[in-house]
Design an enzyme around this catalytic site. Structure first.
Site, mmCIF file in Angstrom:
data_model
loop_
_atom_site.group_PDB
_atom_site.id
_atom_site.type_symbol
_atom_site.label_atom_id
_atom_site.label_comp_id
_atom_site.label_asym_id
_atom_site.label_seq_id
_atom_site.Cartn_x
_atom_site.Cartn_y
_atom_site.Cartn_z
ATOM 1 N N ASP A 107 20.341 48.076 71.130
ATOM 2 C CA ASP A 107 21.665 48.684 70.895
ATOM 3 C C ASP A 107 22.481 47.889 69.870
ATOM 4 O O ASP A 107 23.693 48.094 69.729
ATOM 5 C CB ASP A 107 22.451 48.792 72.209
ATOM 6 C CG ASP A 107 22.659 47.442 72.867
ATOM 7 O OD1 ASP A 107 22.225 46.416 72.294
ATOM 8 O OD2 ASP A 107 23.262 47.406 73.964
ATOM 9 N N GLU A 158 23.379 44.787 69.938
ATOM 10 C CA GLU A 158 24.117 43.608 70.397
ATOM 11 C C GLU A 158 23.259 42.379 70.102
ATOM 12 O O GLU A 158 22.032 42.454 70.105
ATOM 13 C CB GLU A 158 24.397 43.712 71.906
ATOM 14 C CG GLU A 158 25.457 44.746 72.230
ATOM 15 C CD GLU A 158 25.860 44.734 73.700
ATOM 16 O OE1 GLU A 158 25.276 43.951 74.486
ATOM 17 O OE2 GLU A 158 26.747 45.525 74.063
ATOM 18 N N ARG A 208 40.480 39.583 51.137
ATOM 19 C CA ARG A 208 41.366 40.413 50.321
ATOM 20 C C ARG A 208 42.421 41.100 51.191
ATOM 21 O O ARG A 208 43.292 41.765 50.699
ATOM 22 C CB ARG A 208 40.543 41.415 49.501
ATOM 23 C CG ARG A 208 39.742 40.674 48.405
ATOM 24 C CD ARG A 208 39.010 41.599 47.498
ATOM 25 N NE ARG A 208 37.975 42.328 48.212
ATOM 26 C CZ ARG A 208 37.312 43.360 47.689
ATOM 27 N NH1 ARG A 208 37.588 43.773 46.471
ATOM 28 N NH2 ARG A 208 36.368 43.962 48.381
ATOM 29 N N GLN A 209 42.302 40.899 52.525
ATOM 30 C CA GLN A 209 43.351 41.400 53.430
ATOM 31 C C GLN A 209 44.109 40.196 53.967
ATOM 32 O O GLN A 209 44.047 39.873 55.149
ATOM 33 C CB GLN A 209 42.717 42.192 54.561
ATOM 34 C CG GLN A 209 42.032 43.452 54.084
ATOM 35 C CD GLN A 209 41.445 44.227 55.236
ATOM 36 O OE1 GLN A 209 42.103 44.479 56.235
ATOM 37 N NE2 GLN A 209 40.184 44.602 55.112
ATOM 38 N N HIS A 216 40.565 34.296 47.233
ATOM 39 C CA HIS A 216 41.148 35.379 46.446
ATOM 40 C C HIS A 216 42.584 35.052 46.015
ATOM 41 O O HIS A 216 43.021 35.438 44.938
ATOM 42 C CB HIS A 216 41.103 36.648 47.287
ATOM 43 C CG HIS A 216 41.728 37.817 46.637
ATOM 44 N ND1 HIS A 216 41.263 38.333 45.464
ATOM 45 C CD2 HIS A 216 42.814 38.552 46.986
ATOM 46 C CE1 HIS A 216 42.020 39.358 45.125
ATOM 47 N NE2 HIS A 216 42.964 39.498 46.018
ATOM 48 N N LYS A 259 46.112 45.189 36.374
ATOM 49 C CA LYS A 259 45.415 46.252 37.117
ATOM 50 C C LYS A 259 46.362 46.844 38.151
ATOM 51 O O LYS A 259 47.007 46.114 38.887
ATOM 52 C CB LYS A 259 44.186 45.640 37.799
ATOM 53 C CG LYS A 259 43.362 46.606 38.589
ATOM 54 C CD LYS A 259 42.052 45.997 39.057
ATOM 55 C CE LYS A 259 42.221 44.898 40.056
ATOM 56 N NZ LYS A 259 40.960 44.328 40.498
ATOM 57 N N ASP A 302 35.964 36.340 37.382
ATOM 58 C CA ASP A 302 36.636 36.892 38.559
ATOM 59 C C ASP A 302 36.193 36.138 39.805
ATOM 60 O O ASP A 302 35.203 35.391 39.776
ATOM 61 C CB ASP A 302 36.292 38.394 38.681
ATOM 62 C CG ASP A 302 37.394 39.189 39.374
ATOM 63 O OD1 ASP A 302 38.350 38.563 39.871
ATOM 64 O OD2 ASP A 302 37.297 40.423 39.413
ATOM 65 N N THR A 332 32.804 46.661 44.341
ATOM 66 C CA THR A 332 32.224 47.909 43.828
ATOM 67 C C THR A 332 31.821 47.787 42.359
ATOM 68 O O THR A 332 31.117 48.638 41.827
ATOM 69 C CB THR A 332 33.252 49.057 43.924
ATOM 70 O OG1 THR A 332 34.374 48.715 43.101
ATOM 71 C CG2 THR A 332 33.716 49.280 45.347
HETATM 72 C C1 R5P Z 1 40.844 41.753 42.923
HETATM 73 O O1 R5P Z 1 41.975 41.480 43.045
HETATM 74 C C2 R5P Z 1 39.685 40.821 42.794
HETATM 75 O O2 R5P Z 1 39.983 39.678 42.077
HETATM 76 C C3 R5P Z 1 38.512 41.556 42.181
HETATM 77 O O3 R5P Z 1 38.816 41.859 40.840
HETATM 78 C C4 R5P Z 1 38.240 42.819 42.902
HETATM 79 O O4 R5P Z 1 38.345 42.643 44.264
HETATM 80 C C5 R5P Z 1 36.899 43.383 42.558
HETATM 81 O O5 R5P Z 1 36.706 44.566 43.293
HETATM 82 P P1 R5P Z 1 35.821 45.739 42.731
HETATM 83 O O6 R5P Z 1 34.531 45.133 42.258
HETATM 84 O O7 R5P Z 1 35.633 46.643 43.909
HETATM 85 O O8 R5P Z 1 36.585 46.402 41.660
#
Ligand code: R5P
Length: 314
Positions: free
Chosen positions: A34, A36, A93-94, A127, A203, A229, A234
């Protein structure tokens, strides 16, 4: 000192252990039908200082649950001081409330880890600068910037080789931060390289979907652009930034990021983009079937092993 590995990044844990000349501690992680998990520490950890290596990445929930059980098993088995090497701290990122009504997921994760007995955290490239302040216990944020600076040096043409901290600049190269949050990072790498020029992309994200609404930048683009970065998830930030740079005159675009999550279709989309090469570190283990031709992985194992050496000499 004993080093234990969760299942998220065994190859990094093994490299760290090899560097120190240790065998990995024995641990049994069983998954029931399951899904776990059950964790059992086999090595004797009574009164021992232990290190746990566990990252997150594409499956944060799975790896965090496993980590919680590893920490609990170690403490119940009598481990003394626990150092957690969490090269990529998932949920970072949260790190604050973006919209009213939201929680702060990263704070929840840190609270749980600290309550389970972690005395010291070692991680890479947060981040935001505020993340360190969320910890009550000791935290050491390492950086892949020096490794990237060396790589960027190797992109310079032979007569323009940039020596570490020298003031010789490749006039055809510009560093790029793909968002305003990365300014401190891009300034640091520019300094490492003796003042290579940089531009920052602005951005704008949709706070509900996370989609990129717009990208723009000010500053001059050069023949070679290197995007630096903290994380590629994604790949959309990277690809959109590379398109913008190309439209503005860049002839080759490289990307360097400490953490390579490569969620969803990111591997194929980056492979098909106009980015020439993507360099990430091994803070997150990328399965063989998600690696792609333009990807290069450099290891942070030696940096972690050196940091652990410092920790044990206290
Ligand atoms: C955002 O603030 C981070 O520094 C990255 O640029 C971001 O999280 C990248 O996310 P993704 O590849 O989904 O665009």
């Amino acid at each position: 000192m004993l080093i234990f590995s969760g299942s998220s990044n065994k190859s990094l844990a093994q490299k760290i252990a090899d560097h120190k000349g240790y065998d990995l501690g024995q641990i049994e992680i069983h998954t029931f039908p399951d899904n776990e998990n059950r964790v059992r520490v086999i090595s004797d950890v009574l009164d021992q200082d232990v290190v746990v290596v566990q990252s997150t990445g594409i499956s944060p929930n799975l790896y965090y649950m496993e980590l919680f059980f590893i920490l609990d098993s170690l403490k119940r088995s009598g481990a003394r001081r626990v150092t957690l090497v969490i090269p990529y701290l998932g949920y970072q990122r949260q790190d604050h409330v973006f919209r009213s009504g939201e929680g702060v997921s990263l704070e929840v994760i840190i609270k749980i880890l600290e309550s389970l007995g972690v005395d010291r955290f070692i991680s890479f490239e947060f981040h935001s600068v505020k993340i360190s302040e969320l910890f009550k216990k000791e935290v050491r944020e390492l950086s892949a910037i020096p490794l990237f600076a060396k790589k960027i040096n190797s992109l310079a043409t032979p007569h323009e080789i940039i020596n570490h901290k020298s003031s010789i600049i490749n006039h055809e190269l510009v560093l790029v931060s793909p968002d305003m949050g990365g300014i401190a990072r891009i300034k640091k790498i520019s300094e490492e390289l003796g003042g290579v020029p940089y531009v920052t992309v602005e951005k704008d994200r949709d706070l509900v979907t996370g989609d990129i609404k717009s990208l723009k930048f000010t500053g001059g683009v050069k023949k070679t652009a290197v995007i630096v970065d903290d994380v590629i998830s994604t790949g959309k930030t990277l690809i959109a930034s590379a398109d913008l740079l190309t439209e503005n005159g860049a002839e080759e675009v490289y990307a360097m990021s400490t953490h390579g999550v490569f969620a969803g279709d990111a591997p194929q989309e980056i492979q098909n983009s106009n980015i020439k090469k993507v360099i990430v570190t091994d803070t997150i283990e990328i399965p063989e079937n998600r690696k792609f031709g333009k990807l290069e992985i450099i290891s942070v194992a030696d940096m972690i092993a050196e940091e652990l050496k410092g920790a044990t000499s206290h």
